[in-house]
Motif scaffolding. Structure first.
Motif, PDB file in Angstrom:
ATOM      1  N   GLN A 467      35.793  25.032  41.784  1.00  0.00           N
ATOM      2  CA  GLN A 467      36.687  25.071  40.628  1.00  0.00           C
ATOM      3  C   GLN A 467      35.880  25.136  39.330  1.00  0.00           C
ATOM      4  OE1 GLN A 467      38.900  21.503  41.448  1.00  0.00           O
ATOM      5  NE2 GLN A 467      40.418  22.546  42.728  1.00  0.00           N
ATOM      6  N   TRP A 468      34.772  24.414  39.288  1.00  0.00           N
ATOM      7  CA  TRP A 468      33.860  24.475  38.134  1.00  0.00           C
ATOM      8  C   TRP A 468      33.267  25.876  37.991  1.00  0.00           C
ATOM      9  CZ3 TRP A 468      28.563  25.513  38.292  1.00  0.00           C
ATOM     10  CH2 TRP A 468      27.848  25.289  37.103  1.00  0.00           C
ATOM     11  N   LEU A 469      32.922  26.481  39.122  1.00  0.00           N
ATOM     12  CA  LEU A 469      32.310  27.806  39.128  1.00  0.00           C
ATOM     13  C   LEU A 469      33.246  28.843  38.504  1.00  0.00           C
ATOM     14  CD1 LEU A 469      29.761  29.338  40.238  1.00  0.00           C
ATOM     15  CD2 LEU A 469      31.119  29.816  42.287  1.00  0.00           C
ATOM     16  N   PHE A 470      34.546  28.701  38.763  1.00  0.00           N
ATOM     17  CA  PHE A 470      35.522  29.683  38.270  1.00  0.00           C
ATOM     18  C   PHE A 470      36.304  29.200  37.047  1.00  0.00           C
ATOM     19  CE2 PHE A 470      34.568  31.158  42.527  1.00  0.00           C
ATOM     20  CZ  PHE A 470      34.329  32.505  42.267  1.00  0.00           C
ATOM     21  N   ASP A 471      35.791  28.152  36.430  1.00  0.00           N
ATOM     22  CA  ASP A 471      36.319  27.738  35.134  1.00  0.00           C
ATOM     23  C   ASP A 471      36.020  28.857  34.141  1.00  0.00           C
ATOM     24  OD1 ASP A 471      36.505  26.538  32.487  1.00  0.00           O
ATOM     25  OD2 ASP A 471      36.484  24.584  33.474  1.00  0.00           O
ATOM     26  N   LYS A 472      37.020  29.266  33.364  1.00  0.00           N
ATOM     27  CA  LYS A 472      36.831  30.379  32.431  1.00  0.00           C
ATOM     28  C   LYS A 472      35.740  30.073  31.395  1.00  0.00           C
ATOM     29  CE  LYS A 472      40.024  33.243  33.968  1.00  0.00           C
ATOM     30  NZ  LYS A 472      41.298  33.512  33.297  1.00  0.00           N
ATOM     31  N   ARG A 473      35.383  28.807  31.248  1.00  0.00           N
ATOM     32  CA  ARG A 473      34.329  28.436  30.297  1.00  0.00           C
ATOM     33  C   ARG A 473      32.939  28.570  30.903  1.00  0.00           C
ATOM     34  NH1 ARG A 473      35.877  22.477  29.232  1.00  0.00           N
ATOM     35  NH2 ARG A 473      36.287  22.696  31.471  1.00  0.00           N
ATOM     36  N   ASN A 474      32.882  28.767  32.221  1.00  0.00           N
ATOM     37  CA  ASN A 474      31.571  28.918  32.860  1.00  0.00           C
ATOM     38  C   ASN A 474      30.958  30.251  32.405  1.00  0.00           C
ATOM     39  OD1 ASN A 474      29.439  29.524  34.795  1.00  0.00           O
ATOM     40  ND2 ASN A 474      30.261  27.837  36.004  1.00  0.00           N
ATOM     41  N   PRO A 475      29.788  30.217  31.798  1.00  0.00           N
ATOM     42  CA  PRO A 475      29.247  31.443  31.198  1.00  0.00           C
ATOM     43  C   PRO A 475      28.596  32.405  32.193  1.00  0.00           C
ATOM     44  CG  PRO A 475      27.717  29.630  30.870  1.00  0.00           C
ATOM     45  CD  PRO A 475      28.930  29.041  31.535  1.00  0.00           C
ATOM     46  N   LEU A 476      28.382  31.963  33.424  1.00  0.00           N
ATOM     47  CA  LEU A 476      27.548  32.750  34.333  1.00  0.00           C
ATOM     48  C   LEU A 476      28.290  33.463  35.448  1.00  0.00           C
ATOM     49  CD1 LEU A 476      24.550  30.265  34.597  1.00  0.00           C
ATOM     50  CD2 LEU A 476      24.487  32.546  33.587  1.00  0.00           C
ATOM     51  N   THR A 477      29.289  32.841  36.032  1.00  0.00           N
ATOM     52  CA  THR A 477      29.876  33.338  37.278  1.00  0.00           C
ATOM     53  C   THR A 477      30.291  34.799  37.200  1.00  0.00           C
ATOM     54  OG1 THR A 477      30.731  31.098  37.604  1.00  0.00           O
ATOM     55  CG2 THR A 477      31.550  32.823  39.075  1.00  0.00           C
ATOM     56  N   SER A 478      31.103  35.134  36.223  1.00  0.00           N
ATOM     57  CA  SER A 478      31.598  36.505  36.121  1.00  0.00           C
ATOM     58  C   SER A 478      30.486  37.472  35.752  1.00  0.00           C
ATOM     59  CB  SER A 478      32.726  36.581  35.082  1.00  0.00           C
ATOM     60  OG  SER A 478      33.292  37.867  35.059  1.00  0.00           O
ATOM     61  N   ARG A 479      29.646  37.084  34.804  1.00  0.00           N
ATOM     62  CA  ARG A 479      28.535  37.951  34.402  1.00  0.00           C
ATOM     63  C   ARG A 479      27.647  38.304  35.604  1.00  0.00           C
ATOM     64  NH1 ARG A 479      27.151  34.463  29.252  1.00  0.00           N
ATOM     65  NH2 ARG A 479      27.782  35.804  27.503  1.00  0.00           N
ATOM     66  N   VAL A 480      27.354  37.302  36.405  1.00  0.00           N
ATOM     67  CA  VAL A 480      26.417  37.492  37.522  1.00  0.00           C
ATOM     68  C   VAL A 480      26.981  38.467  38.545  1.00  0.00           C
ATOM     69  CG1 VAL A 480      25.339  36.338  39.492  1.00  0.00           C
ATOM     70  CG2 VAL A 480      25.212  35.306  37.228  1.00  0.00           C
ATOM     71  N   TYR A 481      28.257  38.318  38.918  1.00  0.00           N
ATOM     72  CA  TYR A 481      28.801  39.221  39.946  1.00  0.00           C
ATOM     73  C   TYR A 481      29.045  40.624  39.402  1.00  0.00           C
ATOM     74  CZ  TYR A 481      31.162  40.985  44.017  1.00  0.00           C
ATOM     75  OH  TYR A 481      31.474  41.754  45.129  1.00  0.00           O
ATOM     76  N   VAL A 482      29.499  40.713  38.154  1.00  0.00           N
ATOM     77  CA  VAL A 482      29.649  42.027  37.523  1.00  0.00           C
ATOM     78  C   VAL A 482      28.303  42.752  37.539  1.00  0.00           C
ATOM     79  CG1 VAL A 482      29.918  43.140  35.264  1.00  0.00           C
ATOM     80  CG2 VAL A 482      31.668  41.562  36.080  1.00  0.00           C
ATOM     81  N   ASN A 483      27.253  42.022  37.252  1.00  0.00           N
ATOM     82  CA  ASN A 483      25.913  42.606  37.204  1.00  0.00           C
ATOM     83  C   ASN A 483      25.442  43.055  38.589  1.00  0.00           C
ATOM     84  OD1 ASN A 483      23.488  43.036  35.405  1.00  0.00           O
ATOM     85  ND2 ASN A 483      22.553  41.775  36.987  1.00  0.00           N
ATOM     86  N   ILE A 484      25.754  42.270  39.616  1.00  0.00           N
ATOM     87  CA  ILE A 484      25.376  42.654  40.983  1.00  0.00           C
ATOM     88  C   ILE A 484      26.095  43.933  41.384  1.00  0.00           C
ATOM     89  CG2 ILE A 484      25.653  41.991  43.417  1.00  0.00           C
ATOM     90  CD1 ILE A 484      24.991  39.127  42.608  1.00  0.00           C
ATOM     91  N   LEU A 485      27.384  44.048  41.051  1.00  0.00           N
ATOM     92  CA  LEU A 485      28.111  45.273  41.389  1.00  0.00           C
ATOM     93  C   LEU A 485      27.586  46.457  40.583  1.00  0.00           C
ATOM     94  CD1 LEU A 485      31.894  44.526  42.014  1.00  0.00           C
ATOM     95  CD2 LEU A 485      30.035  44.816  43.629  1.00  0.00           C
ATOM     96  N   TRP A 486      27.264  46.247  39.328  1.00  0.00           N
ATOM     97  CA  TRP A 486      26.683  47.325  38.514  1.00  0.00           C
ATOM     98  C   TRP A 486      25.394  47.816  39.177  1.00  0.00           C
ATOM     99  CZ3 TRP A 486      28.669  49.637  34.118  1.00  0.00           C
ATOM    100  CH2 TRP A 486      27.820  50.501  33.434  1.00  0.00           C
ATOM    101  N   GLN A 487      24.606  46.888  39.658  1.00  0.00           N
ATOM    102  CA  GLN A 487      23.367  47.218  40.360  1.00  0.00           C
ATOM    103  C   GLN A 487      23.645  48.057  41.604  1.00  0.00           C
ATOM    104  OE1 GLN A 487      20.125  44.072  41.097  1.00  0.00           O
ATOM    105  NE2 GLN A 487      21.207  44.113  43.038  1.00  0.00           N
ATOM    106  N   GLU A 488      24.731  47.770  42.298  1.00  0.00           N
ATOM    107  CA  GLU A 488      25.098  48.522  43.502  1.00  0.00           C
ATOM    108  C   GLU A 488      25.398  49.989  43.195  1.00  0.00           C
ATOM    109  OE1 GLU A 488      25.577  47.679  47.050  1.00  0.00           O
ATOM    110  OE2 GLU A 488      24.038  46.357  46.214  1.00  0.00           O
ATOM    111  N   PHE A 489      25.978  50.260  42.038  1.00  0.00           N
ATOM    112  CA  PHE A 489      26.425  51.624  41.736  1.00  0.00           C
ATOM    113  C   PHE A 489      25.504  52.393  40.790  1.00  0.00           C
ATOM    114  CE2 PHE A 489      30.346  49.284  42.848  1.00  0.00           C
ATOM    115  CZ  PHE A 489      30.638  49.991  44.010  1.00  0.00           C
ATOM    116  N   PHE A 490      24.657  51.657  40.055  1.00  0.00           N
ATOM    117  CA  PHE A 490      23.768  52.337  39.098  1.00  0.00           C
ATOM    118  C   PHE A 490      22.284  52.124  39.406  1.00  0.00           C
ATOM    119  CE2 PHE A 490      27.803  51.919  36.876  1.00  0.00           C
ATOM    120  CZ  PHE A 490      27.957  53.178  36.306  1.00  0.00           C
ATOM    121  N   GLY A 491      21.984  51.398  40.464  1.00  0.00           N
ATOM    122  CA  GLY A 491      20.591  51.252  40.879  1.00  0.00           C
ATOM    123  C   GLY A 491      19.866  50.063  40.298  1.00  0.00           C
TER     124      GLY A 491
END
Length: 773
Positions: A467-491
């Motif tokens: 629940q802490w991980l997906f708290d909208k105030r958590n600065p990392l969770t969304s950024r980190v997964y968005v970045n991993i997916l970007w890496q999957e499609f753009f190298g």
């Protein structure tokens, strides 16, 4: 030394001097040409300098701090120096009174910082940046990754026609600042190959190619995207990056390295991606499915995520030492894979660079320390050791009703390791120097305050941590997964160091885009397929990969994405491409891992001699032609072909694979029985068709490279076929067509088969074949 030799030496010395001068001038020019920003940013200009050159001795780690000086914290940096109360490291607005600035500019080696013996040195540009920052008030900022993202406005761009969605505005803005223009859209054949490989890990079929080329409608591409997202192979492709992150393997690791049955969890991951389970639920089930109210058997199976770590079965070990290793593994995975921080660096002491204390490390550790497990369990050999307690059994009835996605091929007992906590609470202590039996102060479950303090409303268990991980105030969770997916499609990720968003990690190439995507992802309820579609429908993704000399000079690493990304596909997908293009691919989804062709003696030469995995017993029939992701991974001897192409051996969490280019990779493509067998099988199929040799080669080329060959390419390949047909001996042909276990076509002309087989093998060995461009 004779006259001729002397002249030669003089010429060489002069040449070396000129080269040295040229290098120095080049370096000097590069520094001079790099513009100093009008407003110096602590986060993007100063902190990287401090991290690289200063914070090892003057950073967060109190145990390594010199002179009591801490430069990453404004309160500490501005206060009087411990060794000289009349001086201050930094005086805002006054570099001439700032001891830190005076020390980096002095010529006195006794006072110089960093010390000469550290082999660290600031460039003139770095010194100028620090001077200007102090003059502008020495304003500190919290590390960018530890500040919750806010959705920035979509930037205005000069070229109004090119952008297809918001992503393109952020990308084009930076290109225009550098005087670049994006490439034109890739041709339909190359674009379809790129898209199909990215969304399914498989090449497009001839039918898909023909339909896409014939579709002249404006939304032809979007229709193809939707079609591929619905393909069951999408879940298999998407699972690969998650299996790396979750360190999935088919053996326990360590010396005995016995067999384990965690593959039903892999089946669940594929299923979850295919049904588009949103990221918050996807992770929560894996983190704490057993703790959810009225948890189902599917939610319990998902928690196998945190039991994929290595487990020892060796006699003579200290059980508590290994139990602590298992908990440590889970904690480190949580840090690297889900938070994108090097949490493991605080295992033995305070983090040297990031604001993470050793105490906070063990507060996180406490969430995973209550699992009802032991350090060593049973002895290798029997079915009861395939999974370790806590565990769950999957019955045939479960597969018929609840776990319908599990591909259970027989009626044998199927047991999977899952999570399950003790009825009581196990105490957690700081471990001095990280040693399992050196107990320090007791700690309660908690999270790093620099990221987000743990809210009291959350339970102090893994469910609360999720629940802490997906708290909208958590600065990392969304950024980190968005970045991993970007890496999957753009190298490469927007943050190149996708497992390290901390102070030693790379700065984001497009920080505003990263924040926009992160917030947008959360606003749309963590919808993964929507995010994937956003990325692949952007004009940025659809660009041609052709590179001009101008762009290569301005942006050699394609950071600004003014051209399509071009790189070799993952090891698993190379095998998939070979099997699919030849018609050999077994499309069965899920089930136990398989043992395809492998050089003899590898397992036997690196084993304790006990258990099911002491001898490599190759599979046969349809099992040989399953997708690469189903190849059995024995941790101590990972599949050699996969390893040569940089696949993870799954020892630890891995969020980014290496990309190497070695002669061994070419040797694999030329000699691997799987590639040669595929060449033979495709050759036999084409020879059964009543077409000219030229047409057979065109079809093979389209199946493998996914485009029509040029006249020149076709001419070379046809000439090669004619040459082989005339010159190959019956004995050589017999040897060629005997490769692989797939039955040889009856009444086939072996010389023609072997000749066409060599042509097809050559096509498989083209660089373009295994490259996403």
């Amino acid at each position: 030394m004779n006259f001729k030799t002397r002249i030669t030496c003089i010429v060489l010395l002069v040449w070396c001097a000129l080269v040295f001068k040229s290098c120095n001038n080049s370096s000097s020019t590069q520094v001079t040409d790099e513009k100093i920003p009008d407003q110096v940013s602590y986060n993007f200009d100063i902190r990287p300098i401090l991290s690289d050159k200063c914070l090892a001795c003057h950073g967060p780690d109190a145990n390594k701090r010199e002179a009591g000086l801490r430069l990453d914290d404004p309160e500490a940096a501005f206060k009087a120096l411990q060794e000289n109360p009349k001086a201050h490291a930094i005086v805002a607005g006054k570099p001439e009174l700032s001891e830190a600035y005076l020390r980096i500019t002095t010529t006195d080696t006794a006072l110089k910082m960093p010390p000469p013996n550290s082999n660290l040195k600031l460039t003139q540009r770095e010194v100028t940046l620090i001077e200007k920052w102090i003059k502008q008030g020495a304003k500190y900022e919290k590390h960018w990754a530890f500040v919750a993202p806010k959705k920035p406005a979509v930037p205005e761009v000069d070229d109004k026609e090119w952008p297809r969605n918001e992503i393109d505005h952020f990308i084009l803005e930076k290109q225009e600042q550098k005087g670049l223009k994006p490439n034109e859209e890739a041709d339909k054949e190359r674009l379809l190959k790129r898209l199909s490989l990215d969304l399914t890990g498989l090449p497009p079929t001839l039918k898909m190619m023909d339909e896409f080329l014939a579709d002249k409608s404006e939304n032809a591409y979007e229709k193809m995207v939707d079609q591929l997202l619905k393909n069951p192979a999408y879940g298999e492709k998407m699972a690969i990056h998650w299996l790396d992150l979750a360190r999935y393997a088919d053996s326990h690791g360590y010396q005995d390295d016995g067999y384990r049955t965690q593959w039903p969890w892999r089946d669940w991951v594929i299923h979850a991606f295919n049904k588009n389970m949103h990221y918050n639920d996807f992770v929560t089930w894996q983190m704490a499915g057993d703790l959810l109210p009225n948890s189902s058997k599917e939610q319990l199976l998902a928690t196998g995520f945190n039991r994929n770590h290595k487990i020892t079965e060796e006699g003579g070990v200290i059980p508590e030492e290994y139990r602590i290793m298992y908990v440590t593994d889970r904690n480190d995975l949580f840090g690297k894979g889900l938070l994108g921080v090097t949490l493991e660096c605080a295992h033995c002491h305070d983090h040297k660079y990031d604001p993470l204390s050793q105490k906070e490390y063990y507060q996180m550790f406490a969430f995973f320390n209550n699992v009802s497990e032991v350090g060593i369990e049973s002895v290798i050999g029997g079915p009861e050791t395939y999974a370790k307690k806590p565990l769950m059994e999957i019955s045939d009835e479960d597969v018929k009703s609840i776990l319908t996605f599990v591909n259970k091929p027989d009626t044998n007992r199927l047991i999977v390791s899952v999570m399950g906590d003790l009825d009581s609470t196990r105490k957690t202590h700081i471990l001095k120097r990280g040693v399992y039996d050196a107990l320090g102060d007791e700690v309660e479950p908690g999270t790093p305050s620099s990221i987000l303090p743990f809210d009291k409303k959350y339970p102090k268990n893994r469910l609360g941590l999720s629940q802490w991980l997906f708290d909208k105030r958590n600065p990392l969770t969304s950024r980190v997964y968005v970045n991993i997916l970007w890496q999957e499609f753009f190298g490469k990720g927007i943050v190149k160091t996708s497992g390290d968003f901390g102070m030693q990690g790379e700065l984001p190439s497009h920080p505003a885009l990263l924040d926009w995507l992160a917030v947008d992802f959360m606003e749309h309820n963590w919808d993964i397929k929507r995010l994937v579609k956003q990325m692949v429908t952007s004009a940025t993704y659809r660009q041609s990969a052709v590179v001009s000399k101008e762009k290569l000079a301005v942006d050699p690493d394609n950071i600004l994405l003014a051209r399509g990304s071009r790189y070799r596909i993952h090891a698993e997908f190379i095998k998939d491409l070979v099997l699919a293009s030849s018609g050999l691919l077994n499309k069965t989804i899920g089930g136990p891992s398989v043992k395809p062709y492998q050089p003899a003696g590898l397992w036997e030469g690196a084993t304790s001699g006990r258990g099911l995995l002491s001898v490599y017993n190759q599979d046969h029939g349809a099992s040989l032609y399953r997708r690469g992701m189903y190849t059995l991974i024995k941790r101590t001897v990972p599949p050699p072909t996969m390893a040569i192409f940089d696949a993870s051996n799954r020892d630890l969490c891995e969020v980014k694979r290496l990309k190497t280019n070695t002669p061994l990779q070419a040797l694999v493509m030329m000699n691997d029985p799987a590639v040669l067998e595929a060449s033979r099988v495709l050759s036999a199929k084409l020879l059964q068709e009543k077409t000219e040799a030229k047409d057979k080669i065109i079809k093979a080329f389209r199946l493998i490279v996914c485009r029509t060959p040029s006249e020149k390419e076709l001419s070379v390949l046809t000439a090669y076929y004619d040459k082989e047909l005339k010159s190959i001996s019956p004995a050589a042909a017999d040897k060629m067509v005997a490769i692989g276990e797939y039955p040889l076509t009856r009444n086939v002309d072996k010389k023609a088969l072997a000749s066409l087989m060599r042509v097809i093998s050559t096509i498989y060995n083209l660089e373009e074949t295994i490259t996403k461009s």
